[in-house]
Enzyme design. Structure first.
Site, PDB file in Angstrom:
ATOM      1  N   ASP A  66       0.825  -1.216   0.000  1.00 30.41           N
ATOM      2  CA  ASP A  66       0.000   0.000   0.000  1.00 30.41           C
ATOM      3  C   ASP A  66       0.857   1.263   0.000  1.00 30.41           C
ATOM      4  O   ASP A  66       0.687   2.148  -0.832  1.00 30.41           O
ATOM      5  CB  ASP A  66      -0.898   0.058   1.249  1.00 30.41           C
ATOM      6  N   ARG A  80       0.150   4.067  17.057  1.00 29.69           N
ATOM      7  CA  ARG A  80      -0.281   5.077  16.075  1.00 29.69           C
ATOM      8  C   ARG A  80       0.001   6.492  16.571  1.00 29.69           C
ATOM      9  O   ARG A  80       0.325   7.381  15.789  1.00 29.69           O
ATOM     10  CB  ARG A  80      -1.779   4.951  15.770  1.00 29.69           C
ATOM     11  N   ASP A 121      -7.609   3.000  12.385  1.00 32.28           N
ATOM     12  CA  ASP A 121      -6.326   3.688  12.252  1.00 32.28           C
ATOM     13  C   ASP A 121      -6.460   5.055  11.602  1.00 32.28           C
ATOM     14  O   ASP A 121      -5.781   6.003  11.980  1.00 32.28           O
ATOM     15  CB  ASP A 121      -5.330   2.800  11.493  1.00 32.28           C
ATOM     16  N   SER A 179      -4.079  -8.995   6.411  1.00 33.79           N
ATOM     17  CA  SER A 179      -3.619  -7.630   6.616  1.00 33.79           C
ATOM     18  C   SER A 179      -3.076  -7.591   8.042  1.00 33.79           C
ATOM     19  O   SER A 179      -3.789  -7.932   8.992  1.00 33.79           O
ATOM     20  CB  SER A 179      -4.801  -6.679   6.455  1.00 33.79           C
TER      21      SER A 179
HETATM   22  N1  ARG Z   1      -8.056  -3.859  15.126  1.00 36.14           N
HETATM   23  C1  ARG Z   1      -6.816  -3.369  15.579  1.00 36.14           C
HETATM   24  C2  ARG Z   1      -6.912  -1.943  16.001  1.00 36.14           C
HETATM   25  O1  ARG Z   1      -7.829  -1.273  15.608  1.00 36.14           O
HETATM   26  C3  ARG Z   1      -5.684  -3.620  14.611  1.00 36.14           C
HETATM   27  C4  ARG Z   1      -5.723  -2.865  13.318  1.00 36.14           C
HETATM   28  C5  ARG Z   1      -4.428  -3.067  12.617  1.00 36.14           C
HETATM   29  N2  ARG Z   1      -4.441  -3.082  11.210  1.00 36.14           N
HETATM   30  C6  ARG Z   1      -4.211  -4.170  10.457  1.00 36.14           C
HETATM   31  N3  ARG Z   1      -4.037  -3.986   9.206  1.00 36.14           N
HETATM   32  N4  ARG Z   1      -4.149  -5.375  10.922  1.00 36.14           N
HETATM   33  O2  ARG Z   1      -6.091  -1.466  16.744  1.00 36.14           O
END
Ligand code: ARG
Length: 416
Positions: free
Chosen positions: A28, A108, A137, A188
């Protein structure tokens, strides 16, 4: 600040000359390096942050960015900072959102801080991230960055370009972007020291057990050793400071514990999660160190604090986790909660012995100078000092109102 309906939320930001892109080196964000150059006619500065994600050669990532035309490619080692400023806070707050230790979430905000720092240094107009329009995110990045600097523009190419995965691979191939690894994995994922998260592919069938190929940080319990292993974790004011007697920085301790606990299959979480945007999603986490440390910390905290403190701490922790999960890390409430959390953790010093066995991290021993446990008071052996003669009087007063109301009800029922 204006949030009126007249704002066109879908309008393309204009006059963008330079963009700081949060760059992982994956499909990406690699497509983004090209796409931002083409779509916005802007210079791209990439920023890759080392938070202990395993198996990534950051020098390769940097070179890849430069090869794709980035005018500058920063690689920042933020492992120590992540340990001291983020993981330590998460431990003290017993970080837990619906059973998830917030591994991706807290990272993040560190990325937001670094991105704004580099944007200022580079005099960039915008920050771009690789989050989709369906997840948490995007909320964390955008709410986080705008809380630090409301004037920075935000680009979320994945949300904007609406390419299917196949189209994206096609785009990558046309632009000379290496996609080999990506093609193989249906998942992912996001990784850092605090844990790995996996979504998509076969995990979107919530009735099916996660296939074994999801797991990278941990053994499955079936693969794990038949012999338990014990570790001793020392905490000072709620922060883990030593493992089996050896003093370490938080990030080093977490790294080491990830491999020890991961060997024993500890830290697998398979859950349905409520995202900020309303979706329920199936998530699989591997968080061996996080699960072990959080279990140990909460236990020690309970051991060193009064029942009343522990009751309120649960509410505070829950609110903290909710805020950290949902993008509001830079809200002043988090600071107020952290003050309470720090204050309660002043006493949380001691050592917890954990037994790691077949997917479980279990507290089997604890010691602390601040423990509110008193052997002489609690013991049934000779030499005990608890005055049992005081108990009947205590019970009289403790149950006073309950007895009174029952007397009244029973009295009425009997017609008295
Ligand atoms: N669901 C988790 C969160 O919102 C992980 C998201 C991470 N992204 C991924 N592409 N796995 O913190």
């Amino acid at each position: 600040m204006n949030t009126k309906d007249s704002i066109d939320y879908l309008a393309k930001p204009e006059n963008i000359d330079k963009v700081v892109l949060l760059y992982s080196g994956g499909l990406d964000t690699s497509c983004m390096v090209k796409w931002i150059q083409e779509e916005y006619d802007a210079d791209v500065v990439t920023l890759t942050i080392d938070l202990g994600q395993p198996g990534v050669d950051l020098e390769d990532v940097k070179q890849k960015a430069l090869d794709l035309g980035a005018v500058e490619a920063y690689v920042v080692d933020a492992k120590k900072e992540f340990g001291e400023d983020y993981i330590a806070k998460a431990v003290k707050a017993n970080a837990d959102y619906q059973g998830y230790p917030l591994s991706t979430a807290i990272a993040r905000y560190l990325k937001c801080e670094k991105a704004v720092e580099i944007a200022h240094r580079e005099d960039a107009d915008a920050v771009a991230h690789g989050a989709t329009g369906k997840g948490n995110d995007q909320v964390r990045f955008e709410a986080g960055i705008l809380s630090i600097d409301p004037d920075i523009k935000l680009l979320a190419p994945v949300r904007e370009w609406s390419m299917t995965r196949d189209k994206e691979i096609e785009y990558a191939e046309e632009h000379g972007i290496d996609v080999e690894v990506e093609k193989d994995s249906p998942y992912s994922t996001d990784e850092n020291l605090w844990g790995k998260s996996s979504e998509c592919g076969p995990l979107e069938e919530p009735d099916k057990e996660p296939p074994g190929d999801v797991f990278q940080f941990v053994n499955t319990p079936e693969e794990a050793s038949e012999e338990p292993e014990y570790v001793e974790i020392k905490f000072e004011k709620g922060v883990p400071v030593a493992l089996d007697g050896e003093k370490m920085m938080v990030h080093e301790l977490v790294d080491k514990l990830n491999s020890i606990a991961g060997e024993h299959g500890v830290g697998i979480i398979d859950m349905m999660e409520d995202r900020v945007v309303g979706l329920k999603s199936r998530e699989v986490y591997e968080c061996p160190a996080a699960v072990t440390l959080l279990e140990a910390h909460e236990h020690l905290e309970n051991y060193c604090s009064t029942k009343h403190e522990n009751q309120i701490k649960k509410f505070v922790d829950q609110k903290w986790a909710e805020m950290a999960y949902s993008g509001l890390w830079f809200d002043p409430l988090i600071d107020h909660l952290n003050e309470f959390i720090d204050s309660m953790n002043q006493n949380v010093t001691g050592t917890v012995k954990m037994k790691l066995y077949k997917g479980k991290a279990q507290v089997v021993g604890r010691e602390s100078e601040n423990a509110l446990y008193n052997h002489q008071l609690a013991s049934y052996d000779e030499g005990e000092t608890f005055n049992q003669e005081a108990s009947p009087g205590f019970i009289q007063l403790w149950s006073l109102q309950t007895k009174l109301i029952n007397e009244q009800v029973n009295g009425d029922a009997l017609g008295n």
